[in-house]
Design a protein around this motif. Structure first.
Motif, PDB file in Angstrom:
ATOM      1  N   ARG A 199       0.780  -1.216   0.013  1.00 28.68           N
ATOM      2  CA  ARG A 199      -0.040  -0.025   0.081  1.00 28.68           C
ATOM      3  C   ARG A 199       0.983   1.172   0.103  1.00 28.68           C
ATOM      4  O   ARG A 199       1.139   1.827   1.080  1.00 28.68           O
ATOM      5  CB  ARG A 199      -0.933   0.028   1.122  1.00 28.68           C
ATOM      6  CG  ARG A 199      -1.917  -0.975   1.201  1.00 28.68           C
ATOM      7  CD  ARG A 199      -3.069  -1.055   2.141  1.00 28.68           C
ATOM      8  NE  ARG A 199      -3.918   0.280   1.715  1.00 28.68           N
ATOM      9  CZ  ARG A 199      -4.659   1.006   2.672  1.00 28.68           C
ATOM     10  NH1 ARG A 199      -4.516   0.656   4.070  1.00 28.68           N
ATOM     11  NH2 ARG A 199      -5.401   1.925   2.181  1.00 28.68           N
ATOM     12  N   PHE A 204      -1.365   6.715  -6.473  1.00 25.59           N
ATOM     13  CA  PHE A 204      -2.536   6.325  -7.241  1.00 25.59           C
ATOM     14  C   PHE A 204      -2.205   6.165  -8.565  1.00 25.59           C
ATOM     15  O   PHE A 204      -1.666   6.874  -9.022  1.00 25.59           O
ATOM     16  CB  PHE A 204      -3.883   7.039  -6.929  1.00 25.59           C
ATOM     17  CG  PHE A 204      -4.236   7.023  -5.474  1.00 25.59           C
ATOM     18  CD1 PHE A 204      -5.523   6.193  -5.347  1.00 25.59           C
ATOM     19  CD2 PHE A 204      -3.928   7.893  -4.393  1.00 25.59           C
ATOM     20  CE1 PHE A 204      -5.995   6.320  -4.051  1.00 25.59           C
ATOM     21  CE2 PHE A 204      -4.511   7.977  -3.474  1.00 25.59           C
ATOM     22  CZ  PHE A 204      -5.491   7.030  -3.107  1.00 25.59           C
ATOM     23  N   GLY A 246      -4.473   2.768  -4.910  1.00 26.81           N
ATOM     24  CA  GLY A 246      -5.454   2.417  -5.819  1.00 26.81           C
ATOM     25  C   GLY A 246      -5.449   2.790  -7.124  1.00 26.81           C
ATOM     26  O   GLY A 246      -4.422   3.217  -7.387  1.00 26.81           O
ATOM     27  N   LYS A 272      -6.548  -4.031  -4.909  1.00 29.45           N
ATOM     28  CA  LYS A 272      -6.328  -2.693  -5.083  1.00 29.45           C
ATOM     29  C   LYS A 272      -7.756  -2.160  -5.361  1.00 29.45           C
ATOM     30  O   LYS A 272      -8.681  -2.682  -6.108  1.00 29.45           O
ATOM     31  CB  LYS A 272      -5.536  -2.071  -6.200  1.00 29.45           C
ATOM     32  CG  LYS A 272      -4.095  -2.776  -6.456  1.00 29.45           C
ATOM     33  CD  LYS A 272      -3.200  -2.163  -5.018  1.00 29.45           C
ATOM     34  CE  LYS A 272      -1.650  -2.641  -5.030  1.00 29.45           C
ATOM     35  NZ  LYS A 272      -1.265  -1.994  -3.984  1.00 29.45           N
ATOM     36  N   PRO A 273      -7.971  -1.135  -4.541  1.00 28.79           N
ATOM     37  CA  PRO A 273      -9.341  -0.592  -4.789  1.00 28.79           C
ATOM     38  C   PRO A 273      -9.453   0.161  -6.125  1.00 28.79           C
ATOM     39  O   PRO A 273      -8.466   0.694  -6.643  1.00 28.79           O
ATOM     40  CB  PRO A 273      -9.552   0.635  -3.486  1.00 28.79           C
ATOM     41  CG  PRO A 273      -8.398   0.334  -2.648  1.00 28.79           C
ATOM     42  CD  PRO A 273      -7.316  -0.402  -3.379  1.00 28.79           C
ATOM     43  N   GLY A 290     -15.342  -2.115  -6.136  1.00 28.52           N
ATOM     44  CA  GLY A 290     -14.998  -0.736  -6.119  1.00 28.52           C
ATOM     45  C   GLY A 290     -16.049   0.276  -6.614  1.00 28.52           C
ATOM     46  O   GLY A 290     -17.363   0.035  -6.639  1.00 28.52           O
ATOM     47  N   ALA A 329      -9.802   5.034  -0.186  1.00 27.88           N
ATOM     48  CA  ALA A 329      -8.800   4.151  -0.090  1.00 27.88           C
ATOM     49  C   ALA A 329      -7.430   4.452   0.516  1.00 27.88           C
ATOM     50  O   ALA A 329      -6.721   3.495   0.927  1.00 27.88           O
ATOM     51  CB  ALA A 329      -8.119   4.441  -1.880  1.00 27.88           C
TER      52      ALA A 329
END
Length: 368
Positions: A196, A200, A257, A275-276, A301, A321
């Motif tokens: 994480r 993005f 994300g 992943k979002p 999502g 996210a």
């Protein structure tokens, strides 16, 4: 062991990624693979040292995340007048001596295979639109009909079976003629270690006409790594622009994300890495709208259907996210299921001698 030719669409990086995944899976089973395509896919595969039979590549008309079906047909009309090139394609396909042709949304190789009496199996995601049952919101019915007609036109009329790779599984219309598989993922994706990170990942396949998106990203308190979008003269401080490169997968694995079009391949890779997602379908292509509907329905999502994500939607997605830890069932790749399906199909087809084609006579010649 069998010789297999994989014919794929020349445009759309997802097709070549699926082809490479498929080749690795089937080569591990002892099969020999040859590709058939044109356009960017041919360049990518040849750069990797693959043997490629050349065919014209049909290029979709996309601008600013809007697909134009009529312009796509007009732009590619000339390609369908193959003439002598079709005879060459038939000869090259015959020389490869395949036992099977896998057709991934490429229309010319299946026609040549039909001349040779070569078995054809379709392998794609697009046929999720034509081979399964799902509710269609009234506002998308015309788009669904137009997209379905285009998919039927580009897929071979006669096939032994249809393999449909998907991250969602609506009921099949013809279970005996089609099989749903999970997404086919390359070994490079399977080997990734997701983290994480702070940025993005943003990917859109329109290239140009996306200036409004860049302006909105500049007003969001987050860092963005943007692929395949033309950079403005003045680059926002929080946005890095990149072209497709090997760094893409690492950026994907380490992002917080993903903001992207609703293309099947990238969605599948993002889901595998947990992943979002914030997806925007290419308008005019109902397959992507269907992908987006299932992303939302199954809790994978959010989606923006009518336009690029608004500033408020981007801020809401980034905030969610950042504060939430994704909690979803893991996506199961379809790699093992593909190997089982192809081996089963080859077993049923047997090792019969296929008809040959004589370019000089222009007729089928069956071995005595």
């Amino acid at each position: 062991m069998a010789n297999i030719v994989y014919a794929l669409a020349g445009y759309g990086r997802g097709h070549s990624s699926r082809a490479l995944a498929c080749a690795a899976i089937l080569r591990a089973e002892g099969h020999r693979m040859t590709f058939c395509c044109g356009g960017p896919a041919k360049v990518r595969l040849e750069a990797l040292g693959e043997d490629v039979i050349d065919v014209p590549a049909l290029k979709p008309a996309i601008h600013g995340n809007r697909g134009d079906l009529l312009k796509t047909v007009v732009r590619n009309a000339k390609a369908f007048g193959l003439g002598p090139d079709f005879v060459r394609l038939v000869s090259q396909l015959e020389a490869a001596k395949p036992q099977l042709l896998l057709a991934d949304f490429e229309p010319f190789a299946p026609a040549a295979a039909d001349m040779l009496g070569l078995p054809v199996v379709t392998l794609n995601h697009q046929q999720i639109v034509t081979e399964t049952r799902y509710p269609v919101p009234p506002r998308y019915r015309l788009s669904a009909l137009a997209t379905g007609a285009a998919i039927r036109a580009l897929c071979p009329y006669r096939t032994h079976h249809s393999l449909i790779s998907s991250f969602y599984f609506p009921p099949l219309k013809r279970p005996r003629q089609a099989t749903l598989l999970g997404p086919l993922l390359r070994q490079e994706v399977l080997a990734l270690k997701p983290k994480r990170g702070e940025h993005f990942l943003v990917y859109f396949n329109g290239g140009s006409g996306l200036e409004g998106l860049v302006e909105r990203l500049a007003n969001v308190d987050a860092s963005f790594t943007v692929y395949n979008v033309n950079a403005p003269q003045q680059t926002p401080a929080n946005v890095i622009f990149k072209r497709p490169s090997p760094s893409f997968l690492e950026d994907l694995a380490q992002c917080r994300g993903v903001i992207c079009t609703a293309g099947f391949n990238l969605i599948s890779e993002a889901l595998f890495l947990n992943k979002p997602l914030l997806v925007t379908p290419n308008r005019g292509f109902f397959e992507q709208t269907l992908n987006a509907l299932y992303v939302e329905r199954d809790g994978w999502g959010r989606a923006s259907y009518d336009d690029l994500p608004s500033l408020d939607m981007l801020k809401t997605f980034v905030a969610g996210a950042t504060s939430e830890t994704p909690n979803r069932n893991p996506l199961i790749p379809g790699n093992a299921a593909l190997a089982e399906a192809i081996n089963g199909l080859l077993g049923r087809l047997g090792k019969a001698s296929w008809p040959s084609y004589s370019p000089q006579r222009g007729t089928r010649v069956r071995p005595s």
